[in-house]
Design an enzyme around this catalytic site. Structure first.
Site, PDB file in Angstrom:
ATOM      1  N   ASP A 192       0.818  -1.211   0.000  1.00 47.76           N
ATOM      2  CA  ASP A 192       0.000   0.000   0.000  1.00 47.76           C
ATOM      3  C   ASP A 192       0.854   1.264   0.000  1.00 47.76           C
ATOM      4  O   ASP A 192       1.882   1.341   0.683  1.00 47.76           O
ATOM      5  CB  ASP A 192      -0.908   0.021   1.236  1.00 47.76           C
ATOM      6  CG  ASP A 192      -2.002  -1.021   1.176  1.00 47.76           C
ATOM      7  OD1 ASP A 192      -2.228  -1.561   0.085  1.00 47.76           O
ATOM      8  OD2 ASP A 192      -2.614  -1.296   2.222  1.00 47.76           O
ATOM      9  N   ASP A 233      -9.326   2.920  -8.608  1.00 49.89           N
ATOM     10  CA  ASP A 233      -9.469   1.607  -7.985  1.00 49.89           C
ATOM     11  C   ASP A 233      -9.401   1.703  -6.464  1.00 49.89           C
ATOM     12  O   ASP A 233      -8.610   2.463  -5.905  1.00 49.89           O
ATOM     13  CB  ASP A 233      -8.342   0.702  -8.493  1.00 49.89           C
ATOM     14  CG  ASP A 233      -8.403  -0.703  -7.932  1.00 49.89           C
ATOM     15  OD1 ASP A 233      -9.411  -1.389  -8.179  1.00 49.89           O
ATOM     16  OD2 ASP A 233      -7.432  -1.117  -7.256  1.00 49.89           O
ATOM     17  N   GLU A 285     -14.251   3.415  -7.295  1.00 46.76           N
ATOM     18  CA  GLU A 285     -14.758   2.144  -6.793  1.00 46.76           C
ATOM     19  C   GLU A 285     -14.682   2.154  -5.266  1.00 46.76           C
ATOM     20  O   GLU A 285     -13.603   2.043  -4.697  1.00 46.76           O
ATOM     21  CB  GLU A 285     -13.932   0.977  -7.335  1.00 46.76           C
ATOM     22  CG  GLU A 285     -14.416  -0.376  -6.818  1.00 46.76           C
ATOM     23  CD  GLU A 285     -13.321  -1.433  -6.761  1.00 46.76           C
ATOM     24  OE1 GLU A 285     -13.665  -2.622  -6.822  1.00 46.76           O
ATOM     25  OE2 GLU A 285     -12.137  -1.072  -6.633  1.00 46.76           O
TER      26      GLU A 285
END
Length: 546
Positions: A210, A240, A276
């Site tokens: 991440d 995303d 998203e």
């Protein structure tokens, strides 16, 4: 392409649309009555309310015989996409990656070699522009690949530290690009850096470390990434996994999204951004506070979403009336956060099983699902292959199977699909066969998109229920845009013809602007009464608005 060229590029696109798209809807008389509705001219508006086609390049169309989809393959199918009525394309990740799905990016400024070259991408943008198609690409900012040079250099740096030596971003800027900690956090989302005492966070898996949005240096680097692709001519980005920028901290995610939105819109005010946030309405609606144009509408999608429930579940809570109520409920929840938000409805995507399976391969239901999705307000998304009822369920690779262009698996353009995909047996005919049949799923999808494109109110209108229509099998709504109101009637009964009366004293004189009928039966309007065969949709317009 620099910023000045981008403006010229936008002017050319508008000019092409002006030349090729008629903006006046013909009268019923000129179209030969209601049965001739397909002859009505299309009214397309060059804005961000579009009908989008989602493409997994790897499985879509191969141009060079290696059975792996590529950008030239996409170019070869642009006329197919445009002829269907789509005026937007979303490409799943196209950047170099260690995986078949490409969601672990190794280089933000390159094209995956299997897909082609940057020149191929530039050609794709140009060909989309010629057809009035807006192209957006997947932008994966939550994480990179563990093979990304940033991460590799950061890990090498940590491994080089001596006993008692503390890491510093001054010595290795990439150290602050990720979430590193010393000592085992005892969490299944943290992974050890080699044999060191350091660990890194990867919410999805170890191969996707991440990124750390606390780093302003990282943000500046990602701004260069966004600039790069905007200057290449993309019309925006699909963002995303936006709820994982800071997992479990929505307000921080909104801040990151606001930064992205402000930067992109400053560079290109007409760019389209869709995020998203795979959560329920109460959660994802709050992300609209960021200014991002759209977030995917998960309320209507998937095997337990409103569309599937309406067609496959029984009872009042899953009726056509419930569908109409859901339209207004979602609209109102989003607009409570931001009035100018654009909903992004979809039925299935690359993370979900194919819709045909939800419908037990009942072709009538597969068809009827199309208008329940595509005639929603907002920017509607359709996953490649849904227009022909493709098969695909189980592991993710199965959901991203080869586009079924031909019954011959070795035919030109056919791909092999992901290597770990299980064999998929499509229950409906391939695209080349369905394109020849007026009663195919393909033809029904094409008619549905045509109806949407003929009536700008369908995409842009504010929805209200016609509460005086009480039949549980009928969803009756109005859509109002720019002072014009149209009416949509959906007969969701699997077997029964229905009649709906819309009194002239209340609705004025109406005409049938167009209709859809799963079995090919005609929808009629006589006086004030509309007759709808089972599984059909009618669009009515006040005569004065024609």
């Amino acid at each position: 392409m620099g910023k000045v060229n981008r403006k010229e590029h936008k002017f050319r696109k508008i000019f092409v649309l002006f030349l090729t798209v008629a903006c006046v809807i013909c009268s019923l008389g000129a179209c030969g009555g209601a049965s001739g509705w397909r002859s009505r001219e299309v009214t397309l508006i060059d804005d961000n309310y579009r009908t989008w086609y989602e493409i997994f390049v790897y499985s879509f169309c191969d141009s060079d015989g290696d059975q792996i989809g590529d950008l030239q393959g996409v170019i070869s199918k642009l006329d197919y996409i445009a002829d269907m009525g789509f005026n937007g394309i979303w490409l799943m990740p196209i950047m170099p990656s260690a995986s078949y799905h490409k969601y672990d990016v190794k280089d933000y400024l390159e094209i995956e070699a299997e897909y082609g070259t940057m020149a191929d991408f530039e050609a794709l943008v140009a060909e989309c522009d010629k057809r009035g198609i807006k192209l957006i690409i997947d932008l994966v900012l939550n994480h990179t690949s563990s093979e990304h040079p940033w991460f590799v250099e950061a890990c090498d740096y940590l491994a080089s530290l001596g006993d008692g030596e503390e890491p510093s971003a001054a010595d290795c800027p990439y150290y602050e690009y990720y979430h590193f900690t010393k000592g085992d956090p005892s969490s299944d989302t943290w992974y050890q850096v080699g044999s060191t005492d350091y660990y890194y966070e990867g919410v999805f898996w170890s191969g996707m470390p991440d990124l750390n949005f606390e780093s302003q240096t990282l943000r500046a680097e990602l701004e260069e990434v966004m600039d790069f692709w905007l200057e290449k001519g993309v019309g925006g980005f699909r963002l995303d996994a936006v709820k994982e920028f800071y997992s479990g901290a929505a307000s921080k995610n909104v801040e990151v999204l606001a930064w992205i939105n402000d930067y992109v819109k400053n560079a290109d005010p007409d760019a389209y951004l869709v995020g998203e946030a795979w959560e329920g309405l109460g959660s994802y609606s709050q992300y609209y506070a960021s200014g991002i144009d759209s977030f995917f509408d998960f309320e209507f999608a998937g095997p337990t979403g409103v569309v599937t429930k309406t067609l496959t579940f029984s009872g009042e809570t899953n009726s056509a009336q419930a569908y109409a109520k859901a339209l207004t409920r979602v609209q109102n929840a989003i607009r409570e956060v931001r009035e100018d938000a654009i909903d992004a409805p979809f039925f299935v995507n690359h993370d979900m099983a194919r819709a045909a399976g939800y419908m037990q391969y009942d072709q009538r239901k597969v068809k009827m699902a199309a208008p329940l999705n595509i005639l929603m307000s907002g920017s509607v998304f359709v996953y490649y292959g849904e227009e022909i009822g493709m098969t695909g369920s189980g592991k993710d690779e199965n959901k991203r199977a080869p586009m079924y262009w031909s019954a011959d698996a070795l035919a030109e353009g056919m791909t092999r699909g992901p290597l770990d995909m299980e064999p998929q047996e499509n229950q409906f005919a391939c695209a080349e066969e369905q394109m020849k049949a007026d009663d195919s799923i393909y033809s029904f999808y094409k008619d549905t998109i045509l109806l949407r494109n003929q009536n700008p109110e369908i995409a842009r209108g504010t929805v209200a229920r016609l509460e005086d229509v009480t039949d549980q099998d009928i969803a009756a709504i109005s859509k109002t845009y720019n002072g014009e109101t149209i009416y949509l009637l959906y007969n969701i009964s699997e077997t029964d013809e229905k009649q709906v009366t819309l009194p002239g004293a209340q609705y004025g004189e109406l005409e049938l602007s167009g209709y859809l009928s799963v079995d090919g039966g005609e929808v009629t309007l006589k006086g004030e009464t509309v007759t709808l065969p089972s599984y059909s949709v009618a669009v009515l317009r006040p005569v004065s608005n024609s």
